[in-house]
Design an enzyme around this catalytic site. Structure first.
Site, PDB file in Angstrom:
ATOM      1  N   ASP A 122      22.499  22.879  57.981  1.00  0.00           N
ATOM      2  CA  ASP A 122      22.347  21.635  57.230  1.00  0.00           C
ATOM      3  C   ASP A 122      21.108  20.907  57.749  1.00  0.00           C
ATOM      4  O   ASP A 122      21.146  20.252  58.797  1.00  0.00           O
ATOM      5  CB  ASP A 122      23.592  20.758  57.400  1.00  0.00           C
ATOM      6  CG  ASP A 122      23.574  19.557  56.455  1.00  0.00           C
ATOM      7  OD1 ASP A 122      22.509  19.268  55.879  1.00  0.00           O
ATOM      8  OD2 ASP A 122      24.631  18.915  56.291  1.00  0.00           O
ATOM      9  N   HIS A 156       8.231  24.984  35.361  1.00  0.00           N
ATOM     10  CA  HIS A 156       8.661  26.371  35.518  1.00  0.00           C
ATOM     11  C   HIS A 156       7.508  27.274  35.092  1.00  0.00           C
ATOM     12  O   HIS A 156       6.453  26.809  34.647  1.00  0.00           O
ATOM     13  CB  HIS A 156       9.920  26.652  34.711  1.00  0.00           C
ATOM     14  CG  HIS A 156      11.155  26.034  35.303  1.00  0.00           C
ATOM     15  ND1 HIS A 156      11.704  26.476  36.490  1.00  0.00           N
ATOM     16  CD2 HIS A 156      11.945  25.007  34.887  1.00  0.00           C
ATOM     17  CE1 HIS A 156      12.773  25.747  36.774  1.00  0.00           C
ATOM     18  NE2 HIS A 156      12.934  24.855  35.816  1.00  0.00           N
ATOM     19  N   ASP A 174       5.720  33.034  38.386  1.00  0.00           N
ATOM     20  CA  ASP A 174       6.727  33.101  39.441  1.00  0.00           C
ATOM     21  C   ASP A 174       6.451  34.221  40.438  1.00  0.00           C
ATOM     22  O   ASP A 174       6.460  34.003  41.651  1.00  0.00           O
ATOM     23  CB  ASP A 174       8.116  33.308  38.844  1.00  0.00           C
ATOM     24  CG  ASP A 174       8.776  32.000  38.426  1.00  0.00           C
ATOM     25  OD1 ASP A 174       8.183  30.933  38.678  1.00  0.00           O
ATOM     26  OD2 ASP A 174       9.867  32.038  37.847  1.00  0.00           O
TER      27      ASP A 174
END
Length: 368
Positions: free
Chosen positions: A53, A119, A148
């Site tokens: 975390d 994107h 990508d």
């Protein structure tokens, strides 16, 4: 190598580096993290996983401890997020001056769009690549391969490896800013050369590599499937037409667009007389540059990909094999993707933590 968990090009770059022999530790997120059941089951092959975390100070300290021992760290957060988590390049390089800190984003670390969402389709739109692909009426969506993975993940791989060579030569690490926008623009270098040289036009389907030329296009077969034709050179076009029985009489030179409609008509009529697989058998050898258009599943069964083991099975999943291939440092088959946090205890032990310290971190929710 340390990979701060993300999606798309970051995990892909980590996979490629793991395939090439890197010891990749994936610092994954607690609940609500990346879904391993989707693409991560392949993109995370060959890696070790620890769940930390990073929103807790103790988690940040663990990540910095990992960075202190690493050659490379990669992350794919929006600009500023890693800094807010305390694991930005300044903090990591302070601990490890020789560290290569790789950052993969869509728009890059600076610029008016750097803090906005996007994107693949957005990045290739701004880079000019999307405009160049498709029919004259509208651009076509070319999957998310260009920004990508080609202009993003592979650019990050080459960047961090180059920086690693520099770090081992100079003793000084650095930050690698791999932007999918920049990488996509880089991939269009040959088209910009054509624009400058006058042999490429910005109009879609008007050039010999974008489907306008009948000798570099896709044709439908009798069964509704397709073959791909790539006869850029005259000798290949001659061989294809000879095998097809297509007469080129009366047609101008192949690079004269005035003859393209008629040649396309003749080729289209001929290819529609047989099925895709019949044509595949006809053109299985020789230099006619005609190939069946295969689905992703069919590609894994083609005789050539089978002969080269281009696709392999890892953990029950069929997937592309590591590439490229090396004559001396031969890559073995990758291990399956880990479950989230599978190696947490071992990684923490490598950092020198005792079992009691590890249990305390688990009890506090710092690690899982």
């Amino acid at each position: 190598m340390i990979e701060l968990a993300g999606l798309g090009p970051g995990p892909f770059a980590g996979m490629v580096l793991a395939d090439l022999g890197a010891d990749v530790t994936l610092v994954d997120r607690p609940s609500g993290g990346v879904d391993y059941a989707a693409g991560q089951v392949i993109l995370n092959r060959g890696k070790r996983s620890i769940v930390v975390d990073l929103k807790m100070p103790e988690g940040t300290e663990l990540a910095l401890g990992l960075a202190e021992r690493a050659d490379i760290l990669i992350e794919g957060f929006r600009p500023g997020v890693a800094e807010r988590l305390g694991v930005g390049p300044d903090a990591c390089l302070e601990r490890n001056p020789q560290l290569v800190y790789g950052r993969i984003t869509g728009w890059g670390q600076e610029g008016p769009l750097s803090h906005t969402a996007g994107h693949d389709i957005n990045y290739i739109a701004i880079a000019g690549a999307l405009h160049s692909i498709g029919a004259p009426e509208r651009p076509a969506v070319p999957l998310n391969l260009i920004a990508d993975y080609g202009g993003g993940g592979m650019l990050l791989v080459s960047g961090v490896l180059a920086a690693l060579v520099s770090a081992r030569t100079t003793g000084q690490g650095q930050v690698v800013d791999a932007a999918m926008l920049d990488g996509t623009a880089l991939l269009t270098a040959i088209m910009h050369a054509g624009l400058a040289g006058g042999w490429w036009t910005a109009r879609r389907r008007s050039n010999f590599l974008d489907g306008a030329a009948p000798f570099y296009d896709v044709y439908e077969t009798s069964d509704g499937r397709h073959v791909a034709v790539g006869c850029l050179e005259e000798k290949f076009l001659e061989e294809m037409c000879s095998r097809l029985g297509v007469d080129r009489g009366g047609l101008p030179h192949r690079f004269d667009p005035s003859g393209w409609p008629e040649l396309r008509r003749r080729l289209a009529e001929t290819f529609r007389t047989k099925s895709r697989d019949e044509w595949a058998e006809e053109f299985a050898d020789g230099d006619a540059c005609v190939s069946p258009v295969l689905s992703l599943t069919e590609a894994t069964r083609h005789p050539h990909t089978r002969a080269r083991s281009t696709f392999i099975e890892v953990g029950g999943w069929t997937q592309p094999a590591p590439a490229p291939r090396f004559s001396e440092t031969v890559a073995g088959s990758p291990s399956p993707a880990p479950t989230r946090g599978e190696h947490t205890n071992g990684i923490l032990a490598d950092l020198g933590l005792s079992p009691a310290q590890i249990d305390k971190l688990r009890d506090e929710g710092v690690v899982v």
